[in-house]
Design a protein around this motif. Sequence first.
Motif, PDB file in Angstrom:
ATOM      1  N   MET A  97      -4.067  -8.388  -6.356  1.00 11.26           N
ATOM      2  CA  MET A  97      -5.073  -7.415  -6.775  1.00 11.26           C
ATOM      3  C   MET A  97      -6.472  -7.878  -6.380  1.00 11.26           C
ATOM      4  N   PRO A 127      -0.566  -0.158  -6.249  1.00  6.11           N
ATOM      5  CA  PRO A 127      -1.935   0.356  -6.365  1.00  6.11           C
ATOM      6  C   PRO A 127      -2.680   0.303  -5.039  1.00  6.11           C
ATOM      7  N   GLY A 128      -3.303   1.424  -4.663  1.00  8.01           N
ATOM      8  CA  GLY A 128      -4.103   1.469  -3.448  1.00  8.01           C
ATOM      9  C   GLY A 128      -3.309   1.708  -2.179  1.00  8.01           C
ATOM     10  N   MET A 165      -4.324  -5.310  -3.244  1.00 11.83           N
ATOM     11  CA  MET A 165      -3.978  -4.099  -3.991  1.00 11.83           C
ATOM     12  C   MET A 165      -5.181  -3.541  -4.736  1.00 11.83           C
ATOM     13  N   GLY A 166      -5.063  -2.288  -5.151  1.00  9.93           N
ATOM     14  CA  GLY A 166      -6.133  -1.623  -5.877  1.00  9.93           C
ATOM     15  C   GLY A 166      -7.097  -0.929  -4.926  1.00  9.93           C
ATOM     16  N   ASN A 167      -8.021  -0.155  -5.503  1.00 11.81           N
ATOM     17  CA  ASN A 167      -8.981   0.592  -4.687  1.00 11.81           C
ATOM     18  C   ASN A 167      -9.871  -0.327  -3.851  1.00 11.81           C
TER      19      ASN A 167
END
Length: 235
Positions: free
Chosen positions: A161, A217-218, A188-190
Amino acid sequence: MEIYICNFKLGEVPLIAGVLTDTDVLTAKKDSLNPADLIELRVDMFKDISSDHIENIFRAAKENFKKPIIATVRDVKEGGQREIADRLGIYKAVVPLSDVIDVEIGSEDILTEIKKLCNTYRKLLIGSYHNFEFTPDGGFLDSIVAHGKELGVDIVKIAAMAKDREDLIRLMFLTQRHKDAGIITMSMGNKGLPSRVFNPLFGSLISYGYINHPSAPGQLSVSELIYIFRRLKMR
């Protein structure tokens, strides 16, 4: 270090893996898989995990889509969607039906057993590490790569992340350091979304995209990935 998956020489261009569940295999139109070079079957995301159903899904995927298969039975500790008591048994059943096997480096007992089968059937083994909370420091990430290689995996995959730009850059630099060893990385993630496009420029071999629903995520769709790669002249 040259690594091949079927006719693909990894590292020449960024490859795209489409992530599928059993429902996706049974309902997805063939055209929706056109942008994907490989497919990852996430058994932990299957609605039915009976042995007959799993084997039928793998056979159907191979026949319908005619693409190399990555088999993954993800541990809940690293993002798996359900608790599965006999992950080793499932892995043993699908090794002959797959081209690549993904096992967590932290699941060392399972990974060691599957490594033997991969040698027997001449399949590639990905040793993976997932951290859904943060991106560890560079020294720790280097140790993950080293440990994976000590265990005999062909490719080390690291997904962590990203909370800020520094996390994103740290994983890019890790990718560059180990690009000749066989590595896949993604933030991961935005905040980490750019890594799915640009980490291949630093040596990451495969970028994962979804067909119907994101599995991390993402994550971008396979259609978005191939559009961006072509627009940037990466494919």
